[in-house]
Design a protein around this motif. Structure first.
Motif, PDB file in Angstrom:
ATOM      1  N   ASN A  18       1.979  -2.001  -4.200  1.00 54.96           N
ATOM      2  CA  ASN A  18       2.873  -1.914  -5.320  1.00 54.96           C
ATOM      3  C   ASN A  18       4.406  -1.063  -4.596  1.00 54.96           C
ATOM      4  N   GLY A  19       4.445  -0.625  -3.240  1.00 51.19           N
ATOM      5  CA  GLY A  19       5.981  -0.240  -2.915  1.00 51.19           C
ATOM      6  C   GLY A  19       6.610  -1.405  -2.555  1.00 51.19           C
ATOM      7  N   THR A  20       6.154  -2.425  -1.567  1.00 51.63           N
ATOM      8  CA  THR A  20       6.739  -3.628  -1.943  1.00 51.63           C
ATOM      9  C   THR A  20       6.771  -4.551  -2.236  1.00 51.63           C
ATOM     10  N   GLY A  21       6.341  -4.825  -3.153  1.00 50.43           N
ATOM     11  CA  GLY A  21       6.553  -5.409  -4.497  1.00 50.43           C
ATOM     12  C   GLY A  21       7.344  -5.306  -5.253  1.00 50.43           C
ATOM     13  N   ILE A  22       7.959  -3.718  -5.608  1.00 49.55           N
ATOM     14  CA  ILE A  22       9.089  -3.576  -5.931  1.00 49.55           C
ATOM     15  C   ILE A  22       9.846  -3.551  -5.691  1.00 49.55           C
ATOM     16  N   VAL A 355       4.278   5.832  -9.950  1.00 51.53           N
ATOM     17  CA  VAL A 355       3.195   4.335  -9.535  1.00 51.53           C
ATOM     18  C   VAL A 355       1.699   5.018  -9.736  1.00 51.53           C
ATOM     19  N   PHE A 356       0.879   4.723 -10.641  1.00 52.37           N
ATOM     20  CA  PHE A 356      -0.028   5.714 -10.326  1.00 52.37           C
ATOM     21  C   PHE A 356      -1.607   4.205 -11.299  1.00 52.37           C
ATOM     22  N   GLY A 357      -2.460   3.864  -9.997  1.00 50.88           N
ATOM     23  CA  GLY A 357      -3.097   3.190  -9.680  1.00 50.88           C
ATOM     24  C   GLY A 357      -2.840   2.148  -9.798  1.00 50.88           C
ATOM     25  N   GLY A 358      -4.038   0.407 -10.283  1.00 45.90           N
ATOM     26  CA  GLY A 358      -3.732  -0.506 -10.000  1.00 45.90           C
ATOM     27  C   GLY A 358      -4.483  -1.187  -8.831  1.00 45.90           C
ATOM     28  N   ALA A 369       7.056  -5.459 -13.954  1.00 46.78           N
ATOM     29  CA  ALA A 369       7.036  -4.407 -15.131  1.00 46.78           C
ATOM     30  C   ALA A 369       8.089  -3.136 -14.545  1.00 46.78           C
ATOM     31  N   ALA A 370       7.611  -2.757 -13.045  1.00 51.91           N
ATOM     32  CA  ALA A 370       8.080  -1.517 -12.838  1.00 51.91           C
ATOM     33  C   ALA A 370       9.899  -1.830 -12.744  1.00 51.91           C
ATOM     34  N   THR A 371       9.930  -2.962 -12.323  1.00 50.80           N
ATOM     35  CA  THR A 371      11.035  -3.355 -11.585  1.00 50.80           C
ATOM     36  C   THR A 371      12.222  -3.006 -13.428  1.00 50.80           C
TER      37      THR A 371
END
Length: 498
Positions: A18-22, A355-358, A369-371
């Motif tokens: 998730n972190g690298t994706g964002i 970010v929670f879960g996923g 969505a986060a970006t």
């Protein structure tokens, strides 16, 4: 402690998927980005999954239709964007009527086929098992459907690589030890976990994508209450010498309503998992228990003619999944995600996105969505772009043609090594091979088919530092190496540190 007076747009804490994706998405939209990870990339949850790109057939039983629909749609994008580390796989589901009636499975598979558009994957069908097949003779009928397989750790590394190539700074072995908000800016302190050196600087927005540590980061680093708590659930897997020679994976039903996957793995092995056990403590210390190993062996032995015991296990791993905290059993905890936004807007405070879960299949969608939310605070940011963007090395359409291309250009290259390089690096394998004219020129052979030329590529281009980084996360050559060979690799790395 040193200070960096420059101000960056975004700091992302957490080097998982998730972190690298964002970081990749935000950097591609024109934001200045720093990502920090206290260990190696994908060193926790993101390298300890079942390694599937799937909609989650079993989630339909828990009525998570939105999650399944989104995951099914994402399969197609991911398979196209990273054809070297992802590929379609057929799954066989043996039918046992006392566990789930046939009509229920047919209904679930119908929904699975039609909840989202399928472009490349084949639909489901009923099948009959041959008596000379790998299953016990009592199992005669079943179903078959499509999903996908992924090298999860390489997905994270290649996403980080794409972020770097878009301008992001990727800082591994770097821990965020403090983050204080001062009106419109965050004051952030990062600590190098190898040297102990600390650096302070400022950023306009902060992302907490630290997975199992997401709630703990609030207390330890920001000294503010966490808006949500996650539920830590340990999932364990075992790897054994392959128990059948068929290309299909199997999805096994169990009397406790759990599902176990048996997946062809690294040519010569079978990957079996996962368990679901509530977990407390340090996620880095999660290990499989004897009870979990016995549980997985028992389910396999109930279905397959080839019997296994704990002594057959050549490798095991456990990952702690940060799931949305709710009531009920661990296996029913939601795999969906959410993110919380604090600050920004009318508050005029520097925003924090947590970010929670996923789940790994929806990582790109979560990042998008986060970006989107992050970019609402940056009016000059560019548009969405990742849906059709190949990951590094994924700019080809036919894997077999790529292997043939390697064979034609590097006639000295053994076919097995050509296939592994194509599967691991895609077109980026040329960066390893182009200056070599023989196997001997690849340098020292550490074990398996891991040569010094590949090791040096991983050190220079993919943030690999330790033998563990290389033999388990960048490659899976640890399956084919003895302890003394891994130790020799570590000694080689220690003798010439970068």
């Amino acid at each position: 402690m040193t200070s960096d007076n420059s101000i960056v747009d975004l700091v992302v804490v957490g080097g998982g998927v998730n972190g690298t994706g964002i970081a990749m998405d935000a950097a591609g939209r024109g934001l200045s980005v720093i990502l920090c990870e206290m260990n190696d990339l994908a060193s926790a949850t993101s390298s300890n999954s079942s390694k599937l790109i799937h909609g989650g057939l079993r989630y339909l039983e828990h009525y998570e239709f939105k999650l399944v629909r989104q995951a099914l749609a994402e399969r197609e994008s991911l398979l196209k964007n990273a054809p070297h580390i992802m590929w379609p796989m057929r799954f066989r589901l043996p039918h046992q009527s006392h566990l789930r009636p046939a009509w229920m499975i047919r209904t679930g598979l119908f929904l699975y086929d039609h909840l989202a558009k399928r472009e490349t994957l084949k639909g489901s069908r009923s099948i009959r098992f041959r008596r000379d097949g790998p299953l016990v003779n009592e199992i005669t009928r079943g179903f078959e459907y499509s999903d996908g397989w992924v090298d999860d750790a390489r997905l994270v590394v290649l996403t980080a690589k794409a972020a770097e190539e878009k301008g992001a700074a990727i800082k591994t072995r770097t821990k965020c030890v403090k983050a204080d908000r001062n009106d419109k800016l965050w004051n952030v302190v990062l600590e190098d976990q190898q040297t102990g050196e600390r650096t302070s600087f400022q950023c306009r927005a902060l992302v907490n994508a630290s997975g199992p540590w997401v709630s703990k980061l609030f207390k330890d680093t920001m000294t503010i209450p966490a808006p949500k708590q996650i539920r830590m659930v340990k999932g364990s897997h075992i790897v054994v010498p392959k128990i059948h020679n068929e290309p299909e994976a199997y999805i096994l039903q169990n009397a406790d309503n759990r599902i176990i996957f048996v997946i062809p793995y690294e040519d010569d092995f079978s990957l079996i998992g996962t368990t679901d056990v509530d977990y407390e403590g340090d996620p880095r210390k999660a290990m499989i228990s004897a009870e979990e190993t016995d549980y997985l062996c028992s389910i396999v032995n109930h279905h397959f003619k080839h019997k296994i015991t704990p002594e057959d296990v050549v490798w095991s791993y456990s990952g702690v999944r940060p799931l949305m905290d709710d009531e009920g059993s661990a296996q029913k905890a939601s795999r969906d995600y959410t993110f919380e936004v604090d600050g920004g807007g009318k508050t005029r405070n520097a925003p924090l996105i947590s970010v929670f879960g996923g789940k790994i299949t929806t990582y790109r969608k979560l990042a998008e969505a986060a970006t989107d939310k992050i970019c609402s605070f940056f009016p000059s940011a560019g548009p969405e772009w990742t849906k059709h963007a190949p990951l590094p090395g994924g700019d080809f359409t036919d894997w077999n043609a790529l292997v043939a291309e390697f064979g034609k250009e590097f006639r000295w290259l053994p076919e097995k090594l050509a296939k592994r390089y194509a599967r691991t690096y895609g077109t980026r394998a040329y960066e390893i091979l182009r200056d070599h004219c023989s196997v001997e020129s690849l340098g020292q052979l550490f074990g398996g088919n891991l040569y010094a030329a590949e090791v040096e590529y991983l050190r220079e281009h993919e943030w690999a530092i330790s033998a563990e980084d290389i033999v388990w996360r960048r490659t899976k050559q640890g399956l084919r190496m003895k302890d003394e060979q891994v130790n020799a690799l570590q000694a080689y790395l220690d003798e010439s540190p970068r």
